[in-house]
Design an enzyme around this catalytic site. Structure first.
Site, PDB file in Angstrom:
ATOM      1  N   GLY A 191      -1.366  -0.864  -4.088  1.00 32.15           N
ATOM      2  CA  GLY A 191      -2.416  -0.036  -4.126  1.00 32.15           C
ATOM      3  C   GLY A 191      -1.607   1.389  -3.999  1.00 32.15           C
ATOM      4  O   GLY A 191      -0.408   1.608  -3.286  1.00 32.15           O
ATOM      5  N   VAL A 228       0.708  -1.174  -0.050  1.00 32.51           N
ATOM      6  CA  VAL A 228      -0.013   0.100   0.029  1.00 32.51           C
ATOM      7  C   VAL A 228       1.043   1.279  -0.124  1.00 32.51           C
ATOM      8  O   VAL A 228       1.904   1.373   0.717  1.00 32.51           O
ATOM      9  CB  VAL A 228      -0.803  -0.091   1.119  1.00 32.51           C
ATOM     10  CG1 VAL A 228      -1.637   1.031   1.163  1.00 32.51           C
ATOM     11  CG2 VAL A 228      -1.620  -1.214   1.507  1.00 32.51           C
ATOM     12  N   CYS A 229       0.652   2.208  -0.853  1.00 30.93           N
ATOM     13  CA  CYS A 229       1.176   3.591  -0.487  1.00 30.93           C
ATOM     14  C   CYS A 229       2.875   3.241  -1.042  1.00 30.93           C
ATOM     15  O   CYS A 229       2.986   2.590  -1.918  1.00 30.93           O
ATOM     16  CB  CYS A 229       0.979   4.195   0.584  1.00 30.93           C
ATOM     17  SG  CYS A 229       1.452   5.858   0.880  1.00 30.93           S
ATOM     18  N   THR A 230       3.628   3.823  -0.246  1.00 29.06           N
ATOM     19  CA  THR A 230       5.028   3.901  -0.595  1.00 29.06           C
ATOM     20  C   THR A 230       5.650   2.512  -0.036  1.00 29.06           C
ATOM     21  O   THR A 230       6.748   2.317  -0.526  1.00 29.06           O
ATOM     22  CB  THR A 230       5.842   5.018   0.304  1.00 29.06           C
ATOM     23  OG1 THR A 230       5.592   4.682   1.736  1.00 29.06           O
ATOM     24  CG2 THR A 230       5.134   6.240  -0.014  1.00 29.06           C
ATOM     25  N   THR A 270       1.829   3.697  -6.447  1.00 27.92           N
ATOM     26  CA  THR A 270       2.239   4.310  -5.113  1.00 27.92           C
ATOM     27  C   THR A 270       1.721   5.535  -5.080  1.00 27.92           C
ATOM     28  O   THR A 270       0.769   6.158  -5.538  1.00 27.92           O
ATOM     29  CB  THR A 270       3.852   4.087  -5.224  1.00 27.92           C
ATOM     30  OG1 THR A 270       4.281   4.359  -3.875  1.00 27.92           O
ATOM     31  CG2 THR A 270       4.327   5.516  -6.081  1.00 27.92           C
TER      32      THR A 270
END
Length: 206
Positions: free
Chosen positions: A146, A99-101, A117
């Site tokens: 995600g 998820v994300c970074t 990202t």
């Protein structure tokens, strides 16, 4: 199915909790929380989470979920043990996700070729040889990524659908009453607001 949620200092709590709430809603899922040690782990905004296992305890798992961090540049310089564990456990997983970074950690481990990202970390993903996608959820073989923070809920719902079927995913989504409105994205907001956000994130990520 066993799902291992990765914990590390300065992770973003919603990156962890969003996918956990989705996946843990599936009765056959058994969650684990793995970190370098069994010491409590503090998120970037102060939430403290207790690991249930160390990385050394988890030699194989069905799904790995790697949260991101608002301080991802700092995390990348301190992530050697986590990256090595990801490389070791990845061949055993059915799905490796972020998820994300968190996708920059997968990239650092050499596990992904195309990923999404948080918009503020796109360059950090690109310099690691990854094709950067702007979709909210991206499947790259068995690696699922995600976009920023709240996109972890979308990623987990897509994963539930892929693994357990559309009806299960629908039931989970309605069960947690997830119906995000209105939709907004970094690329759709006024340029002056986008630049101000980017400057703020570039400063805080270190």
């Amino acid at each position: 199915m066993e799902v291992t949620f990765v914990l590390y200092p300065n992770m973003t709590s919603l990156d962890l909790i969003g996918p956990f709430e989705v996946l843990a809603s599936v009765p056959v899922v058994t969650p684990k929380f793995a970190a370098a040690t069994l010491d409590p782990v503090r998120s970037d905004n102060g939430l403290v989470v207790q690991p249930t296992h160390t990385f050394a305890d988890v030699e194989s798992t069905g799904i790995v979920v790697v949260p991101g961090s608002g301080r991802w540049k700092k995390v990348l310089t301190e992530s050697g043990e986590l990256v090595e564990w990801l490389r070791a456990v990845h061949p055993t997983t059915k799905w490796t996700t972020s998820v994300c970074t968190g996708s920059t950690l997968l990239a650092e481990a050499g596990l992904v070729s195309r990923a999404t990202t948080h918009w503020a970390a796109r360059e950090d993903l690109e310099v690691r040889g990854v094709e950067v996608a702007r979709e909210r959820v991206v499947f790259d073989g068995k690696v699922v990524t995600g976009a920023g923070v709240s996109a972890g809920i979308d990623m987990a719902l897509r994963l539930v659908e892929a693994e357990f079927g559309e009806e299960v995913a629908q039931a989970v989504q309605v069960g947690i009453e997830y119906d995000p409105q209105p939709p907004r994205a970094f690329d759709s907001i006024p340029p002056e607001i986008a630049q101000g956000l980017k400057t703020a994130f570039d400063t805080s990520s270190r």
